[in-house]
Design a protein around this motif. Structure first.
Motif, PDB file in Angstrom:
ATOM      1  N   THR A   7       8.972  30.011 -41.491  1.00 30.11           N
ATOM      2  CA  THR A   7       9.692  28.923 -40.853  1.00 30.11           C
ATOM      3  C   THR A   7       8.869  27.647 -40.759  1.00 30.11           C
TER       4      THR A   7
ATOM      5  N   VAL B  34      19.346  20.664 -43.317  1.00 34.80           N
ATOM      6  CA  VAL B  34      20.204  21.371 -42.355  1.00 34.80           C
ATOM      7  C   VAL B  34      19.648  21.204 -40.940  1.00 34.80           C
ATOM      8  N   GLY B  57      26.281  30.380 -39.008  1.00 33.55           N
ATOM      9  CA  GLY B  57      25.442  29.231 -39.317  1.00 33.55           C
ATOM     10  C   GLY B  57      25.453  28.158 -38.239  1.00 33.55           C
ATOM     11  N   GLY B  59      23.794  28.144 -35.599  1.00 32.71           N
ATOM     12  CA  GLY B  59      22.445  27.949 -35.059  1.00 32.71           C
ATOM     13  C   GLY B  59      22.101  28.900 -33.929  1.00 32.71           C
ATOM     14  N   LYS B  60      22.912  29.902 -33.727  1.00 28.43           N
ATOM     15  CA  LYS B  60      22.683  30.824 -32.609  1.00 28.43           C
ATOM     16  C   LYS B  60      21.372  31.584 -32.774  1.00 28.43           C
ATOM     17  N   SER B  61      21.195  32.205 -33.934  1.00 26.44           N
ATOM     18  CA  SER B  61      19.972  32.991 -34.132  1.00 26.44           C
ATOM     19  C   SER B  61      18.739  32.092 -34.085  1.00 26.44           C
ATOM     20  N   THR B  62      18.843  30.916 -34.683  1.00 25.19           N
ATOM     21  CA  THR B  62      17.704  30.001 -34.680  1.00 25.19           C
ATOM     22  C   THR B  62      17.306  29.639 -33.249  1.00 25.19           C
ATOM     23  N   GLU B 179      23.852  39.770 -31.903  1.00 25.01           N
ATOM     24  CA  GLU B 179      24.878  40.607 -32.545  1.00 25.01           C
ATOM     25  C   GLU B 179      24.505  42.085 -32.556  1.00 25.01           C
ATOM     26  N   HIS B 212      30.219  37.899 -32.231  1.00 26.18           N
ATOM     27  CA  HIS B 212      31.414  37.300 -32.818  1.00 26.18           C
ATOM     28  C   HIS B 212      32.674  37.950 -32.268  1.00 26.18           C
ATOM     29  N   ALA B 420      27.209  28.233 -45.875  1.00 28.06           N
ATOM     30  CA  ALA B 420      26.350  27.194 -45.307  1.00 28.06           C
ATOM     31  C   ALA B 420      24.913  27.422 -45.738  1.00 28.06           C
ATOM     32  N   LEU B 431      19.368  32.012 -45.063  1.00 25.84           N
ATOM     33  CA  LEU B 431      20.774  31.942 -44.676  1.00 25.84           C
ATOM     34  C   LEU B 431      21.038  32.742 -43.403  1.00 25.84           C
ATOM     35  N   SER B 432      21.997  32.296 -42.642  1.00 23.46           N
ATOM     36  CA  SER B 432      22.382  33.065 -41.455  1.00 23.46           C
ATOM     37  C   SER B 432      23.067  34.341 -41.928  1.00 23.46           C
ATOM     38  N   GLY B 433      23.097  35.348 -41.045  1.00 27.63           N
ATOM     39  CA  GLY B 433      23.631  36.653 -41.418  1.00 27.63           C
ATOM     40  C   GLY B 433      25.025  36.572 -42.022  1.00 27.63           C
ATOM     41  N   GLY B 434      25.892  35.843 -41.388  1.00 28.67           N
ATOM     42  CA  GLY B 434      27.263  35.738 -41.875  1.00 28.67           C
ATOM     43  C   GLY B 434      27.339  35.080 -43.237  1.00 28.67           C
ATOM     44  N   ASN B 435      26.469  34.127 -43.464  1.00 29.33           N
ATOM     45  CA  ASN B 435      26.491  33.444 -44.760  1.00 29.33           C
ATOM     46  C   ASN B 435      25.925  34.323 -45.868  1.00 29.33           C
TER      47      ASN B 435
END
Ligand SMILES: Nc1ncnc2c1ncn2[C@@H]1O[C@H](COP(=O)(O)OP(=O)(O)OP(=O)(O)O)[C@@H](O)[C@H]1O
Ligand SMILES: [Mg+2]
Lengths: 370, 531
Positions: A7, B34, B57, B59-62, B179, B212, B420, B431-435
């Motif tokens: 990161t 981003v 995407g 930004g929750k995990s971030t 999640e 989610h 995203a 990438l975020s999990g969903g992406n």
């Protein structure tokens, strides 16, 4: 966990690398100086000798380039197998066996003419590939880890070549041509050698050019070709490769044999390129002269990047030729060995530090300590 | 919006009323172009459970990773219990009593449950006390597990339990769940959060739940923060809101009935009946036949036991069942990852060799695997590369990849599937999990398969994407693709399938058409009660 350590910005990372390399090389130099002083030497002449031996002395950088060529070729092979997720550490043996193959077939088939040089190089590569092929066979047929088999095959290879060097129907030179030595092959004829053009008073075999061209080719093939793409896929996620039809057996064995082939080619280049340290156009016991091991180190330090391996190979070659001069300063031989070891370590420390730090971060997160 | 109020809260006020457990102010994090977090202000009170909702995407995990020191913010500050803290390393967060259960697993498969729980610990180990502790936590939170089981043998649901136990074992006073329930059953999730609620209230702890599932968030949490494109755009109290308004706040528009239904787990019988009619009409010769397959794993464990099934073109067959009854191995079988001991797999009457690299894919079977990190994507390769893992022919010329072509192709897909990311060259791990899941879906559909196996395809997707996934599966079926939908969520199966098979102990325990679904019988079959 998705690579949490990645990161940081790449700029910050580049800075860290720079500082780490600076510090560790400085540290190694300081330690070496202390060591020399402690053994009643003087560090200044040692540094001078290092520089004289590697670049400053007359004809010395030619010598350095001569060593860099095979080192780089070995490293390139290691890059390929590494990308496929395989740990080949038997380059020293593959190189030696390759050189023996090249010697034998070079003389059996051999005849005069530059075409034969190309054949000899080809036989060298074949020999190395076959030697690594044994490890591939063991791995994909019997499940023996290639780390073990390649390493063991180094010893076996050395024994085998030594055996060949004892019989004149194999590798040993005929009675009249071997002087008073009893384990030496025939010397390659003049027209069976690689050209050694002279550049600014320095002479070195064209191996260097071959190696640099190969580095470019390997870099392009790994990054751009469909084959390189599949090898990377296999190395990074073998299960995805299996689903997608990139067979581990097929691609993995190919990568391992290519890796051995490169080492064998390096051996043939050392044979045909000639340099006194490498046997003077003949095969002798100990011919491989640690080029295989050092080439493996080059690949490790270059972190599997073919183009980065080029400068790293030059640095390692310089250490090698430079330290051969240090002996003349009156510093004890073993001290020179230690110094060389320290400098090699200095080049290996930063990647290790980064690796462990990243892994630590990832692990701290992963292991639920947070 | 209550952002200003949080920014203005100074030290003076903090003295008056107890400071919140966590206060994030002005947290900003950019990854290239981003903006993952955009001046986020958020306060997390003690004694409460906080929900965080947002699209893939958002930004929750971030944001959560910033809180535990895995990601360093570009700007902003964090205070814990009113004291400003610089959390630059996960160890600092650990010392502050912050713990997190991550979105993706990080377990060591060859080790046992209790070994995994103690990993990373220093000092002498007392296996007995660790085992006891695992037992205690298991009981307290309803996460029953065998401490001596090998993690590699566990189902996703059980692995998730291990992750949670690993985190709770240290008694963190601030617990973050990213999640966690995507692989837990609704009952497990209810029990977990009920027990958490007790602890939270009694011991003044703080819990954050990223999810989610709207109904779960409504159920389990007290306060809900909604994120969109890196900002907290809304805050609602769980007691005073409902699913539709949450969905609206999340997506920024009215969400159609369908995704609401999916999110809420409601059924639409009329729609299902209509679909069933169409399906019975379309019933053609099977394209995929799985014949009496059996397979066993390490140590002779039975994975598949005389399983047979047929799949016709254009039909969606749902595979229901409690997780761990062979679903994963069925999907492995159809991914060429599992060689068979007995039985055969036929496509269009041709027997396909099992366990041979790529054989199933070449025969026209596409698979969306249950664990995308395991066999769906290569994290270290780029998004573009991940889109052509199976077939490089469209982007290759003379065995060389045509970068321009690859780029164009990837751009197209990224747009079509609204993935995203910073672009085709973004590494997959960014990438975020969903992406990541969208990339898998896009690639598998692009294969133009004859059979599509979708194992837990909506895992990690936001409500909008769940709707999209459902539509794509139906569209594929409409185009004549046979779809095998493996899911542990009954609603999903009831919502999409034409025919339902129930798996139990590695075999098909029963079958029913969508029209004659009998929920009670389904439940019994899943429990293994009916022969
Ligand atoms: N290390 C990284 N490098 C580059 N971009 C990143 C990185 N981590 C996250 N991103 C980007 O930041 C954005 C937010 O990602 P994040 O993982 O926080 O989303 P999320 O809200 O957790 O989504 P999901 O519901 O899909 O898990 C995404 O667009 C993602 O691509
Ligand atoms: Mg996430």
């Amino acid at each position: 966990m998705t690579a949490p350590f990645a990161t940081q910005t790449s700029q910050a990372r580049a800075g860290e690398w720079f500082v780490l390399y600076g510090l560790s090389v400085l540290g190694a130099l300081l330690l070496s100086a202390l060591l020399v002083e402690a053994t009643d030497g003087d560090w200044r002449p040692v540094v001078n000798a290092l520089l004289d031996g590697s670049v400053r002395g007359k004809g010395r950088w030619g010598e350095t380039l001569g060593a860099a060529g095979p080192l780089l070729i070995v490293a390139l092979g290691t890059v390929i197998s590494g990308r496929a997720g395989l740990v080949n550490i038997g380059q020293e043996g593959q190189l030696f066996v390759g050189a023996a193959f090249a010697t034998y077939l070079g003389f059996v088939i051999g005849g005069p003419g530059p075409l034969n040089v190309v054949l000899i190089l080809f036989f060298g590569a074949t020999g190395g590939a076959l030697w690594a092929g044994i490890a591939a066979l063991l791995r994909y047929w019997r499940g023996v880890p290639e780390v073990l088999s390649t390493l063991l095959l180094v010893t076996v290879g050395a024994q085998l070549v030594a055996y060949g060097l004892r019989y004149d129907w194999l590798l040993l030179a005929p009675e009249g041509d071997r002087g008073n030595r009893n384990q030496v092959s025939e010397q390659l004829a003049d027209d069976n050698r690689l050209p050694r053009p002279d550049l600014f008073g320095n002479e070195f075999p064209i191996t260097v050019y071959i190696a640099i061209s190969l580095a470019v080719v390997v870099s392009i093939v790994m990054a751009r070709s469909v084959w390189g793409f599949r090898i990377r896929m296999l190395g990074r996620n073998p299960r995805v490769a299996q689903v997608s039809g990139v067979s581990g057996t097929h691609y993995g064995a190919t990568a391992l044999m290519l890796s051995g082939g490169f080492a064998g080619l390096a051996g043939a280049c050392m044979l045909t390129g000639g340099a006194f340290a490498f046997g003077n156009y003949q095969l002798v016991p100990g011919f491989s002269a640690n080029i295989g091991w050092t080439g493996l180190l080059v690949a490790l330090v270059a972190r599997e990047k073919a183009l980065i391996a080029i400068p790293i190979a030059f640095v390692f070659a310089g250490l090698r030729t430079g330290s051969s001069f240090v002996g003349s300063t009156g510093v004890e031989g073993r001290v020179t060995d230690v110094i060389q070891g320290l400098l090699v370590l200095a080049l290996l420390v930063p990647p290790a530090v980064m690796f462990f730090r990243d892994r630590h971060r990832a692990r701290v997160a992963a292991m639920g300590r947070v | 919006m209550t952002g200003e109020e949080f920014v203005s809260a100074g030290a003076g006020e903090a003295l008056a009323s107890p400071a919140p457990a966590v206060r994030l102010s002005g947290i900003t994090k950019r990854f290239g172009s981003v903006v993952a977090c955009d001046e986020v202000d958020l306060a997390l009170e003690r004694g409460r459970i906080h929900g965080i909702l947002g699209e893939n995407g958002a930004g929750k995990s971030t944001l959560m990773k910033i809180l535990i020191g895995l990601v360093l913010p570009d700007a902003g500050s964090i205070s814990i219990d009113g004291v400003h803290q610089q959390i630059h390393d996960p160890l600092v967060a650990a010392d502050l009593g912050i713990g997190m259960v991550h979105q993706h697993f990080s377990l060591v498969e060859p080790l046992t449950v209790w070994e995994n729980v103690t990993l990373g610990e220093v000092g002498r180990l007392d296996p007995e006390s660790v085992r006891n502790r695992v037992g205690e936590i298991a009981e307290q939170y309803g996460l029953v597990i065998d401490p001596d089981a090998r993690v590699g043998d566990l189902t996703a649901g059980l692995r998730q339990r291990v992750e949670i136990i690993k985190c709770l074992r240290r008694d963190p006073s601030i617990v973050i769940f990213d999640e966690p329930t995507s692989v837990l059953t609704p009952e497990e999730s209810v029990q977990l959060f009920d027990s958490l609620r007790n602890v939270v209230a009694a011991e003044g702890r703080t819990v954050v739940l990223v999810s989610h599932k709207l109904d779960e968030v409504l159920h389990a949490t007290d306060d809900i923060a909604i994120m969109r494109q890196g900002s907290v755009v809304d805050r609602q109290s769980a007691a005073e809101t409902d699913a539709p308004s949450l969905a609206r706040a999340m997506v920024g528009r009215e969400v159609s009935l369908r995704s609401e239904r999916a999110a809420l787990g409601l059924l639409d019988d009329e729609l299902a009946a209509a679909r069933m009619n169409q399906a019975t009409m379309n019933r053609a010769d099977p394209i995929l036949r799985v014949r009496n397959v059996s397979a066993s794993g390490a140590g002779g464990v039975t994975l598949l036991n005389d399983l047979s099934l047929d799949l016709a073109p254009g039909e969606i067959v749902g595979i229901a069942g409690v997780e761990g009854n062979g679903q994963r191995h069925l999907s492995d079988l159809l991914s060429s990852l599992l060689p068979l001991a007995e039985g055969s797999v036929e496509m269009n009457g041709q027997t396909i060799p099992t366990g041979r690299s790529g054989a199933m894919a070449r025969a026209g079977i596409a698979v969306i695997p249950e664990d995308r990190h395991d066999s769906g994507i290569v994290l270290e390769m780029t998004v573009a590369e991940n889109l052509v893992l199976f077939d490089q022919s469209r982007v290759a010329r003379h065995r060389m990849l045509d970068r321009g072509e690859l780029d164009n192709f990837a751009r197209e897909v990224i747009k079509k599937f609204s993935i995203a990311c910073t672009g085709p060259d973004a590494p997959m791990w960014a990438l975020s999990g969903g992406n990541q899941q969208r990339v898998v879906l896009a690639r598998e559909l692009a294969k133009r398969p004859q059979v599509l196996v979708a194992a837990q395809p909506t895992r990690g997707l936001d409500v909008g994407a769940i709707e999209y996934m459902g539509e794509r599966l139906e569209e594929a079926a409409g185009d004549g693709v046979g779809v095998l939908l493996i899911s542990s969520e009954l609603e999903e199966i009831l919502d999409l399938s034409h025919r339902i098979l129930v798996m139990h102990s590695g075999r098909v325990a029963g079958e029913m058409g969508r029209a004659d679904v009998d929920i009670e019988r389904l439940g019994l079959l899943m429990g293994g009660a009916v022969a």
